[in-house]
Write a protein that holds these residues in place. Structure first.
Motif, PDB file in Angstrom:
ATOM      1  N   PRO A   8       0.956  -1.137  -0.049  1.00 51.91           N
ATOM      2  CA  PRO A   8      -0.048  -0.099  -0.064  1.00 51.91           C
ATOM      3  C   PRO A   8       0.869   1.363  -0.086  1.00 51.91           C
ATOM      4  O   PRO A   8       0.551   2.529  -0.548  1.00 51.91           O
ATOM      5  CB  PRO A   8      -0.678  -0.086   1.248  1.00 51.91           C
ATOM      6  CG  PRO A   8      -0.918  -1.718   1.445  1.00 51.91           C
ATOM      7  CD  PRO A   8       0.525  -2.101   1.095  1.00 51.91           C
ATOM      8  N   ARG A   9       2.085   1.178   0.675  1.00 47.90           N
ATOM      9  CA  ARG A   9       2.873   2.397   0.538  1.00 47.90           C
ATOM     10  C   ARG A   9       3.359   2.595  -0.796  1.00 47.90           C
ATOM     11  O   ARG A   9       3.551   3.739  -1.018  1.00 47.90           O
ATOM     12  CB  ARG A   9       3.962   1.878   1.701  1.00 47.90           C
ATOM     13  CG  ARG A   9       5.048   3.088   1.706  1.00 47.90           C
ATOM     14  CD  ARG A   9       5.962   2.813   3.038  1.00 47.90           C
ATOM     15  NE  ARG A   9       6.389   1.404   3.060  1.00 47.90           N
ATOM     16  CZ  ARG A   9       6.711   0.565   4.159  1.00 47.90           C
ATOM     17  NH1 ARG A   9       6.546   1.081   5.195  1.00 47.90           N
ATOM     18  NH2 ARG A   9       6.854  -0.705   4.020  1.00 47.90           N
ATOM     19  N   ASP A  10       3.720   1.734  -1.581  1.00 50.30           N
ATOM     20  CA  ASP A  10       4.055   1.787  -2.951  1.00 50.30           C
ATOM     21  C   ASP A  10       3.144   2.595  -3.601  1.00 50.30           C
ATOM     22  O   ASP A  10       3.406   3.705  -4.514  1.00 50.30           O
ATOM     23  CB  ASP A  10       4.459   0.692  -3.830  1.00 50.30           C
ATOM     24  CG  ASP A  10       5.570  -0.226  -2.973  1.00 50.30           C
ATOM     25  OD1 ASP A  10       6.561   0.698  -2.369  1.00 50.30           O
ATOM     26  OD2 ASP A  10       5.694  -1.275  -3.351  1.00 50.30           O
ATOM     27  N   ILE A  11       1.921   2.364  -3.656  1.00 53.67           N
ATOM     28  CA  ILE A  11       0.787   3.012  -4.379  1.00 53.67           C
ATOM     29  C   ILE A  11       0.600   4.251  -3.779  1.00 53.67           C
ATOM     30  O   ILE A  11       0.257   5.221  -4.637  1.00 53.67           O
ATOM     31  CB  ILE A  11      -0.461   2.015  -4.511  1.00 53.67           C
ATOM     32  CG1 ILE A  11      -1.334   2.548  -5.637  1.00 53.67           C
ATOM     33  CG2 ILE A  11      -1.193   2.150  -3.289  1.00 53.67           C
ATOM     34  CD1 ILE A  11      -2.270   1.589  -6.032  1.00 53.67           C
ATOM     35  N   GLY A  12       0.598   4.543  -2.601  1.00 55.59           N
ATOM     36  CA  GLY A  12       0.413   5.849  -2.012  1.00 55.59           C
ATOM     37  C   GLY A  12       1.785   6.533  -2.725  1.00 55.59           C
ATOM     38  O   GLY A  12       1.254   7.944  -2.774  1.00 55.59           O
ATOM     39  N   ALA A  13       2.709   6.262  -2.444  1.00 52.17           N
ATOM     40  CA  ALA A  13       4.001   7.155  -3.070  1.00 52.17           C
ATOM     41  C   ALA A  13       3.683   7.536  -4.578  1.00 52.17           C
ATOM     42  O   ALA A  13       3.730   8.446  -5.033  1.00 52.17           O
ATOM     43  CB  ALA A  13       5.325   6.275  -2.965  1.00 52.17           C
ATOM     44  N   ALA A  14       3.177   6.568  -5.481  1.00 46.12           N
ATOM     45  CA  ALA A  14       3.014   6.708  -6.798  1.00 46.12           C
ATOM     46  C   ALA A  14       2.067   7.904  -7.047  1.00 46.12           C
ATOM     47  O   ALA A  14       1.857   8.791  -7.888  1.00 46.12           O
ATOM     48  CB  ALA A  14       2.550   5.703  -7.410  1.00 46.12           C
ATOM     49  N   ILE A  15       0.789   7.737  -6.155  1.00 48.92           N
ATOM     50  CA  ILE A  15      -0.439   8.459  -6.423  1.00 48.92           C
ATOM     51  C   ILE A  15       0.161  10.003  -5.940  1.00 48.92           C
ATOM     52  O   ILE A  15      -0.173  11.095  -6.584  1.00 48.92           O
ATOM     53  CB  ILE A  15      -1.291   8.540  -5.472  1.00 48.92           C
ATOM     54  CG1 ILE A  15      -2.097   6.887  -5.875  1.00 48.92           C
ATOM     55  CG2 ILE A  15      -2.460   9.202  -5.096  1.00 48.92           C
ATOM     56  CD1 ILE A  15      -3.110   6.447  -5.327  1.00 48.92           C
ATOM     57  N   GLU A  44      -2.108   8.239   0.498  1.00 51.00           N
ATOM     58  CA  GLU A  44      -0.777   8.785   0.049  1.00 51.00           C
ATOM     59  C   GLU A  44       0.238   8.277   1.244  1.00 51.00           C
ATOM     60  O   GLU A  44       1.256   8.064   1.175  1.00 51.00           O
ATOM     61  CB  GLU A  44      -0.686  10.146   0.087  1.00 51.00           C
ATOM     62  CG  GLU A  44      -1.298  10.710  -1.337  1.00 51.00           C
ATOM     63  CD  GLU A  44      -1.200  12.072  -1.413  1.00 51.00           C
ATOM     64  OE1 GLU A  44      -1.307  12.493  -2.649  1.00 51.00           O
ATOM     65  OE2 GLU A  44      -0.534  13.071  -0.444  1.00 51.00           O
ATOM     66  N   GLY A  45      -0.063   7.857   2.395  1.00 53.20           N
ATOM     67  CA  GLY A  45       0.400   7.461   3.538  1.00 53.20           C
ATOM     68  C   GLY A  45       0.805   5.987   3.509  1.00 53.20           C
ATOM     69  O   GLY A  45       1.420   5.597   4.472  1.00 53.20           O
ATOM     70  N   GLY A  46      -0.097   5.225   2.462  1.00 49.79           N
ATOM     71  CA  GLY A  46       0.306   4.072   2.643  1.00 49.79           C
ATOM     72  C   GLY A  46      -0.605   3.107   3.419  1.00 49.79           C
ATOM     73  O   GLY A  46      -0.382   1.706   3.745  1.00 49.79           O
ATOM     74  N   LYS A  47      -1.758   3.721   4.094  1.00 50.38           N
ATOM     75  CA  LYS A  47      -2.629   2.758   4.855  1.00 50.38           C
ATOM     76  C   LYS A  47      -3.283   1.707   4.186  1.00 50.38           C
ATOM     77  O   LYS A  47      -3.803   1.978   3.280  1.00 50.38           O
ATOM     78  CB  LYS A  47      -3.625   3.858   5.498  1.00 50.38           C
ATOM     79  CG  LYS A  47      -4.639   3.134   6.411  1.00 50.38           C
ATOM     80  CD  LYS A  47      -5.825   3.925   6.963  1.00 50.38           C
ATOM     81  CE  LYS A  47      -6.560   3.085   7.835  1.00 50.38           C
ATOM     82  NZ  LYS A  47      -7.697   3.877   8.301  1.00 50.38           N
ATOM     83  N   PRO A  48      -3.111   0.565   4.851  1.00 49.55           N
ATOM     84  CA  PRO A  48      -3.694  -0.587   4.287  1.00 49.55           C
ATOM     85  C   PRO A  48      -4.971  -0.719   4.371  1.00 49.55           C
ATOM     86  O   PRO A  48      -5.627  -0.238   5.298  1.00 49.55           O
ATOM     87  CB  PRO A  48      -3.150  -1.936   4.749  1.00 49.55           C
ATOM     88  CG  PRO A  48      -2.325  -1.290   5.946  1.00 49.55           C
ATOM     89  CD  PRO A  48      -2.015   0.188   5.819  1.00 49.55           C
ATOM     90  N   GLY A  49      -5.994  -1.371   3.665  1.00 47.02           N
ATOM     91  CA  GLY A  49      -7.603  -1.514   3.866  1.00 47.02           C
ATOM     92  C   GLY A  49      -8.152  -0.435   3.266  1.00 47.02           C
ATOM     93  O   GLY A  49      -9.526  -0.393   3.658  1.00 47.02           O
ATOM     94  N   VAL A  50      -7.680   0.348   2.510  1.00 43.77           N
ATOM     95  CA  VAL A  50      -8.790   1.457   1.722  1.00 43.77           C
ATOM     96  C   VAL A  50      -9.408   0.949   0.710  1.00 43.77           C
ATOM     97  O   VAL A  50      -8.818  -0.184   0.169  1.00 43.77           O
ATOM     98  CB  VAL A  50      -7.778   2.650   1.276  1.00 43.77           C
ATOM     99  CG1 VAL A  50      -7.062   3.621   2.398  1.00 43.77           C
ATOM    100  CG2 VAL A  50      -6.790   2.401   0.100  1.00 43.77           C
ATOM    101  N   ALA A  51     -10.628   1.550   0.376  1.00 45.33           N
ATOM    102  CA  ALA A  51     -11.426   0.762  -0.720  1.00 45.33           C
ATOM    103  C   ALA A  51     -10.876   0.795  -2.026  1.00 45.33           C
ATOM    104  O   ALA A  51     -10.504   1.933  -2.459  1.00 45.33           O
ATOM    105  CB  ALA A  51     -12.783   1.505  -0.453  1.00 45.33           C
ATOM    106  N   LEU A  52     -10.646  -0.475  -2.619  1.00 43.87           N
ATOM    107  CA  LEU A  52      -9.987  -0.468  -4.003  1.00 43.87           C
ATOM    108  C   LEU A  52     -10.802   0.258  -4.852  1.00 43.87           C
ATOM    109  O   LEU A  52     -10.070   0.839  -5.881  1.00 43.87           O
ATOM    110  CB  LEU A  52      -9.794  -2.177  -4.477  1.00 43.87           C
ATOM    111  CG  LEU A  52      -9.064  -2.159  -5.800  1.00 43.87           C
ATOM    112  CD1 LEU A  52      -7.614  -1.627  -5.645  1.00 43.87           C
ATOM    113  CD2 LEU A  52      -9.177  -3.495  -6.114  1.00 43.87           C
TER     114      LEU A  52
END
Length: 100
Positions: A8-15, A44-52
């Motif tokens: 999740p941290r990776d996708i947050g960083a990309a966003i 953006e902080g990479g929190k797991p569990g956000v709605a896909l």
């Protein structure tokens, strides 16, 4: 831009990186995507569990796509293992509690 997303941290960083490239503030991007600024901060902080579904909507607003590759990259290669609850176990427990 292409990057390997394994957490999740990776996708947050990309966003976050794309948002900044576009010169958008968090509030503006959140409004465009129909989400709250607080939710965007969590993503953006990479929190797991956000709605896909909301993450996919956010990526669409940013002009980004999510692509999946084959089984070359094993989950064990990730530096972060998500400890998420098993939905089936939760439902079974609730059913048992409800029948008592």
């Amino acid at each position: 831009m292409s990057m390997l997303i394994t957490t999740p941290r990776d996708i947050g960083a990309a966003i976050k990186e794309r948002r900044k490239q576009l010169g958008l503030g968090q509030a503006e991007l959140a409004a465009r995507a129909g989400v709250s600024r607080q939710w965007l901060i969590q993503v953006e902080g990479g929190k797991p569990g956000v709605a896909l579904g909301l993450v996919l909507r956010l990526l669409n607003v940013l002009g980004m796509r999510l692509a999946l590759d084959g089984p070359d990259q094993l989950a064990s290669d990730s530096d972060e293992i998500l400890d998420l609850p098993d939905p089936s176990a939760i439902l079974n427990r609730l059913r048992k509690e409800g029948s008592q």
